[in-house]
Design a protein around this motif. Structure first.
Motif, mmCIF file in Angstrom:
data_model
loop_
_atom_site.group_PDB
_atom_site.id
_atom_site.type_symbol
_atom_site.label_atom_id
_atom_site.label_comp_id
_atom_site.label_asym_id
_atom_site.label_seq_id
_atom_site.Cartn_x
_atom_site.Cartn_y
_atom_site.Cartn_z
ATOM 1 N N PHE A 1 -46.370 -24.173 -94.793
ATOM 2 C CA PHE A 1 -45.745 -23.826 -96.116
ATOM 3 C C PHE A 1 -44.646 -24.648 -96.551
ATOM 4 C CE2 PHE A 1 -47.822 -19.712 -94.475
ATOM 5 C CZ PHE A 1 -48.461 -19.549 -95.381
ATOM 6 N N GLU A 2 -44.156 -25.288 -95.593
ATOM 7 C CA GLU A 2 -42.972 -26.569 -95.931
ATOM 8 C C GLU A 2 -43.651 -27.869 -96.354
ATOM 9 O OE1 GLU A 2 -39.778 -26.653 -93.313
ATOM 10 O OE2 GLU A 2 -39.707 -24.531 -93.246
ATOM 11 N N LEU A 3 -44.831 -28.062 -96.146
ATOM 12 C CA LEU A 3 -45.631 -29.163 -96.450
ATOM 13 C C LEU A 3 -46.188 -29.148 -98.130
ATOM 14 C CD1 LEU A 3 -48.130 -29.747 -93.877
ATOM 15 C CD2 LEU A 3 -46.124 -30.912 -94.083
ATOM 16 N N ASP A 4 -45.754 -29.899 -99.066
ATOM 17 C CA ASP A 4 -46.315 -29.942 -100.499
ATOM 18 C C ASP A 4 -47.809 -30.263 -100.418
ATOM 19 O OD1 ASP A 4 -46.696 -32.513 -100.284
ATOM 20 O OD2 ASP A 4 -44.856 -33.257 -101.230
ATOM 21 N N THR A 5 -48.359 -29.919 -101.694
ATOM 22 C CA THR A 5 -49.609 -30.066 -101.669
ATOM 23 C C THR A 5 -50.267 -31.465 -101.298
ATOM 24 O OG1 THR A 5 -49.626 -28.502 -103.480
ATOM 25 C CG2 THR A 5 -51.706 -29.831 -103.063
ATOM 26 N N ILE A 6 -49.735 -32.553 -101.520
ATOM 27 C CA ILE A 6 -50.151 -33.833 -101.300
ATOM 28 C C ILE A 6 -50.096 -34.069 -99.642
ATOM 29 C CG2 ILE A 6 -49.575 -36.272 -101.296
ATOM 30 C CD1 ILE A 6 -48.780 -35.643 -104.276
ATOM 31 N N ASN A 7 -48.866 -33.440 -98.927
ATOM 32 C CA ASN A 7 -48.929 -33.751 -97.621
ATOM 33 C C ASN A 7 -50.024 -32.825 -96.652
ATOM 34 O OD1 ASN A 7 -47.242 -35.949 -97.495
ATOM 35 N ND2 ASN A 7 -45.551 -34.564 -97.858
ATOM 36 N N ARG A 8 -50.138 -31.695 -97.528
ATOM 37 C CA ARG A 8 -51.230 -30.729 -96.911
ATOM 38 C C ARG A 8 -52.616 -31.532 -96.951
ATOM 39 N NH1 ARG A 8 -49.513 -25.957 -100.256
ATOM 40 N NH2 ARG A 8 -47.503 -25.102 -98.860
ATOM 41 N N GLN A 9 -52.790 -32.171 -97.989
ATOM 42 C CA GLN A 9 -54.301 -32.948 -98.183
ATOM 43 C C GLN A 9 -54.100 -33.878 -97.087
ATOM 44 O OE1 GLN A 9 -54.010 -33.709 -102.390
ATOM 45 N NE2 GLN A 9 -54.999 -31.546 -102.796
ATOM 46 N N ARG A 10 -52.779 -34.623 -97.098
ATOM 47 C CA ARG A 10 -53.126 -35.784 -95.919
ATOM 48 C C ARG A 10 -53.249 -35.238 -94.598
ATOM 49 N NH1 ARG A 10 -47.460 -38.700 -98.379
ATOM 50 N NH2 ARG A 10 -48.607 -40.092 -99.888
ATOM 51 N N LEU A 11 -52.635 -34.033 -94.361
ATOM 52 C CA LEU A 11 -52.991 -33.598 -93.051
ATOM 53 C C LEU A 11 -54.625 -33.180 -92.974
ATOM 54 C CD1 LEU A 11 -52.107 -32.957 -90.208
ATOM 55 C CD2 LEU A 11 -51.136 -30.696 -91.099
ATOM 56 N N LYS B 1 -37.824 -25.651 -85.221
ATOM 57 C CA LYS B 1 -38.284 -24.492 -85.224
ATOM 58 C C LYS B 1 -38.705 -23.729 -83.961
ATOM 59 C CE LYS B 1 -39.646 -24.844 -90.129
ATOM 60 N NZ LYS B 1 -39.149 -23.483 -90.722
ATOM 61 N N ARG B 2 -39.488 -24.596 -83.268
ATOM 62 C CA ARG B 2 -40.217 -24.160 -82.029
ATOM 63 C C ARG B 2 -39.277 -23.750 -81.163
ATOM 64 N NH1 ARG B 2 -45.317 -28.181 -80.738
ATOM 65 N NH2 ARG B 2 -46.641 -27.192 -82.276
ATOM 66 N N GLU B 3 -37.783 -24.437 -80.928
ATOM 67 C CA GLU B 3 -36.692 -23.890 -80.104
ATOM 68 C C GLU B 3 -36.081 -22.708 -80.412
ATOM 69 O OE1 GLU B 3 -34.090 -27.372 -80.341
ATOM 70 O OE2 GLU B 3 -35.533 -28.534 -78.906
ATOM 71 N N ARG B 4 -36.303 -22.501 -81.804
ATOM 72 C CA ARG B 4 -35.679 -21.109 -82.283
ATOM 73 C C ARG B 4 -36.479 -20.005 -82.317
ATOM 74 N NH1 ARG B 4 -33.986 -24.186 -86.718
ATOM 75 N NH2 ARG B 4 -35.523 -23.078 -88.099
ATOM 76 N N VAL B 5 -37.762 -20.161 -82.792
ATOM 77 C CA VAL B 5 -38.761 -19.232 -82.640
ATOM 78 C C VAL B 5 -39.591 -18.800 -81.566
ATOM 79 C CG1 VAL B 5 -40.816 -18.334 -84.262
ATOM 80 C CG2 VAL B 5 -39.097 -19.433 -85.230
ATOM 81 N N ASN B 6 -39.894 -19.927 -80.798
ATOM 82 C CA ASN B 6 -40.715 -19.965 -79.437
ATOM 83 C C ASN B 6 -41.958 -19.170 -79.638
ATOM 84 O OD1 ASN B 6 -40.894 -20.765 -76.906
ATOM 85 N ND2 ASN B 6 -39.863 -18.828 -76.168
ATOM 86 N N ASP B 7 -42.692 -19.334 -80.626
ATOM 87 C CA ASP B 7 -43.936 -18.975 -80.921
ATOM 88 C C ASP B 7 -44.945 -19.672 -82.047
ATOM 89 O OD1 ASP B 7 -43.503 -17.870 -83.262
ATOM 90 O OD2 ASP B 7 -43.577 -15.853 -82.558
ATOM 91 N N TYR B 8 -46.048 -19.174 -82.225
ATOM 92 C CA TYR B 8 -46.710 -20.004 -83.396
ATOM 93 C C TYR B 8 -46.292 -19.921 -84.667
ATOM 94 C CZ TYR B 8 -49.964 -21.329 -79.634
ATOM 95 O OH TYR B 8 -50.544 -21.787 -78.272
ATOM 96 N N MET B 9 -45.300 -18.968 -84.672
ATOM 97 C CA MET B 9 -44.752 -19.062 -86.324
ATOM 98 C C MET B 9 -44.162 -20.274 -86.735
ATOM 99 S SD MET B 9 -45.862 -16.045 -87.369
ATOM 100 C CE MET B 9 -44.763 -16.250 -89.080
ATOM 101 N N SER B 10 -43.537 -20.929 -86.004
ATOM 102 C CA SER B 10 -43.236 -22.378 -86.296
ATOM 103 C C SER B 10 -44.325 -23.120 -86.779
ATOM 104 C CB SER B 10 -42.487 -22.999 -85.265
ATOM 105 O OG SER B 10 -43.308 -23.305 -83.979
ATOM 106 N N ASP B 11 -45.486 -23.245 -86.203
ATOM 107 C CA ASP B 11 -46.616 -23.948 -86.735
ATOM 108 C C ASP B 11 -47.170 -23.499 -88.095
ATOM 109 O OD1 ASP B 11 -46.259 -25.295 -84.332
ATOM 110 O OD2 ASP B 11 -47.983 -24.402 -83.291
ATOM 111 N N ILE B 12 -47.172 -22.266 -88.198
ATOM 112 C CA ILE B 12 -47.553 -21.748 -89.487
ATOM 113 C C ILE B 12 -46.572 -21.967 -90.732
ATOM 114 C CG2 ILE B 12 -48.098 -19.537 -90.446
ATOM 115 C CD1 ILE B 12 -49.164 -18.477 -88.107
ATOM 116 N N SER B 13 -45.521 -21.756 -90.306
ATOM 117 C CA SER B 13 -44.485 -21.955 -91.066
ATOM 118 C C SER B 13 -44.214 -23.626 -91.766
ATOM 119 C CB SER B 13 -42.882 -21.468 -90.818
ATOM 120 O OG SER B 13 -42.449 -22.266 -89.723
ATOM 121 N N LEU B 14 -44.754 -24.412 -90.780
ATOM 122 C CA LEU B 14 -44.616 -25.823 -91.155
ATOM 123 C C LEU B 14 -45.432 -26.194 -92.365
ATOM 124 C CD1 LEU B 14 -43.325 -28.858 -90.833
ATOM 125 C CD2 LEU B 14 -45.460 -28.972 -89.095
#
Length: 91
Positions: free
Chosen positions: A69-79, A54-67
């Motif tokens: 939304f790709e995490l499920d609830t359990i993995n967001r909680q883990r993070l 994502k960072r190679e394609r987008v080249n800004d912080y949108m890749s960090d934000i979009s990640l």
């Protein structure tokens, strides 16, 4: 109702702090090794590969934000648990 004149609730303050922690961590601390530490070998490698692509394609912080939304609830909680337990506050 005018929300901008009200004092934020403790819940709103905590939510904003967690968003802040996540964004600063992603901008300054995220690494392949950290993702493996949090999610395990297979899932950590998977998330790292997604983030790098994502960072190679987008080249800004949108890749960090979009990640997020790709995490499920359990993995967001883990993070979030990781960020809290390590005491990471941002900046």
């Amino acid at each position: 109702m005018t929300y901008f004149n009200e004092q934020p609730t403790q819940e709103a303050i905590k939510a904003a702090e967690m968003v802040n922690r996540y964004m600063y961590w992603m901008a300054n601390r995220v690494s392949r090794d950290k993702l493996i530490e949090i999610f395990g070998e297979i899932l950590g490698e998977h998330y790292w590969a997604k983030l790098v692509a994502k960072r190679e394609r987008v080249n800004d912080y949108m890749s960090d934000i979009s990640l997020w939304f790709e995490l499920d609830t359990i993995n967001r909680q883990r993070l979030m648990n990781y960020l809290i337990k390590t005491g990471y506050k941002g900046k």
